[in-house]
Design an enzyme around this catalytic site. Structure first.
Site, mmCIF file in Angstrom:
data_model
loop_
_atom_site.group_PDB
_atom_site.id
_atom_site.type_symbol
_atom_site.label_atom_id
_atom_site.label_comp_id
_atom_site.label_asym_id
_atom_site.label_seq_id
_atom_site.Cartn_x
_atom_site.Cartn_y
_atom_site.Cartn_z
ATOM 1 C CB THR A 75 22.090 -3.818 5.129
ATOM 2 O OG1 THR A 75 21.611 -2.496 5.064
ATOM 3 C CG2 THR A 75 22.648 -4.209 3.784
ATOM 4 N NE ARG A 103 18.394 7.665 1.764
ATOM 5 C CZ ARG A 103 18.924 6.449 1.978
ATOM 6 N NH1 ARG A 103 18.166 5.368 1.942
ATOM 7 N NH2 ARG A 103 20.207 6.327 2.248
ATOM 8 C CG ASP A 106 24.147 2.150 -0.156
ATOM 9 O OD1 ASP A 106 23.293 2.570 0.669
ATOM 10 O OD2 ASP A 106 24.796 1.111 0.028
ATOM 11 N N GLY A 126 25.460 0.922 5.462
ATOM 12 C CA GLY A 126 25.746 2.180 6.141
ATOM 13 C C GLY A 126 24.936 3.319 5.559
ATOM 14 C CE LYS A 127 24.826 10.683 5.760
ATOM 15 N NZ LYS A 127 25.540 11.798 6.372
ATOM 16 N N GLY A 128 23.728 5.530 2.989
ATOM 17 C CA GLY A 128 23.697 5.443 1.539
ATOM 18 C C GLY A 128 24.236 6.659 0.821
HETATM 19 N N1 ASP Z 1 22.761 1.575 3.006
HETATM 20 C C1 ASP Z 1 21.342 1.604 3.300
HETATM 21 C C2 ASP Z 1 20.747 2.899 2.808
HETATM 22 O O1 ASP Z 1 21.348 3.937 2.964
HETATM 23 C C3 ASP Z 1 21.050 1.448 4.747
HETATM 24 C C4 ASP Z 1 21.573 0.180 5.344
HETATM 25 O O2 ASP Z 1 22.765 -0.105 5.242
HETATM 26 O O3 ASP Z 1 20.767 -0.546 5.936
HETATM 27 O O4 ASP Z 1 19.642 2.878 2.324
#
Ligand code: ASP
EC number: 3.4.19.5
Length: 210
Positions: A75, A103, A106, A126-128
């Site tokens: 990211t 999908r 975020d 992080g984890k979207g």
């Molecule tokens: N936040 C991003 C997602 O969940 C992933 C990332 O931070 O690279 O798509």
């Protein structure tokens, strides 16, 4: 072609003309490394951040991943404030490897992975799914607005008290120029630069040796 398809196309054209951004075909992103990453993730039946083999779902026993782990493919988020206190936030990502088709993470959801108002600008990684559920970026601004917290207090509350451990990191700046880079993962690639020449880069938390 539906009406909203036409709108998207217009936006594309504007980027090309006004921002000088090169638009490449989707095939540009199909590299041997990415194909291998996807193959391994599929074989292991897991969804993961795109920089290494650390799973971020369905396996809490393994080491927690960095919020974003690779300067070339992870990211990229940016927040900025000018001398008049105008704030802006932008976030870009490839999402997760082996994600469900269709999908949307975020990153493009304003208020989740990206947000700016007159108080602060926030960009998350992080984890979207956790970031969307927690409306992470907007919550930082809301805590400042409704509870009168400082940027640091608001960001730390959202990251450390309101979002599952190992799932989020964010960068944020306030209208007054306060900078916060907070995360509940092992580390987060991050940097900060000011007009008067100050700059810093870091990966791990202050408590860890870099
Ligand atoms: N936040 C991003 C997602 O969940 C992933 C990332 O931070 O690279 O798509």
């Amino acid at each position: 072609m539906r009406h909203d398809d036409i709108e998207c196309y217009h936006i594309h054209l504007h980027c090309r003309i006004f921002q000088g951004v090169e638009i490449v075909d989707s095939s540009h992103f199909i590299t041997p490394e990415n194909v291998e990453r996807l193959k391994l993730a599929k074989e292991a039946n897991r969804v993961q951040i795109d920089y290494n083999a650390q799973p971020i779902q369905n396996d809490t026993k393994k080491e927690k991943p960095c919020a974003n782990g690779d300067s070339q493919i992870g990211t990229v988020g940016c927040v900025a404030v000018d001398s008049n206190g105008n704030l802006a936030s932008a976030t870009s990502t490839g999402g997760l490897v082996n994600k469900m088709a269709g999908r949307i993470g975020d990153t493009p959801v304003i208020g989740a992975g990206t947000y700016a108002n007159e108080l602060c600008a926030v960009s998350a990684t992080g984890k979207g799914e956790s970031i969307i559920r927690g409306t992470v970026a907007r919550d930082v601004a809301a805590l400042m607005e409704f509870k009168g917290l400082s940027l640091k207090e608001a960001a730390d509350c959202v990251v450390h008290e309101r979002t599952p451990k190992g799932t989020v990191g964010l960068i944020a700046v306030s209208a007054a120029g306060e900078v916060v880079m907070s995360f509940n993962t092992t580390g987060m690639f991050r940097g900060c630069a000011t007009e008067d020449g100050y700059s810093e880069v870091a990966i791990w938390s202050d408590a860890q040796v870099e």
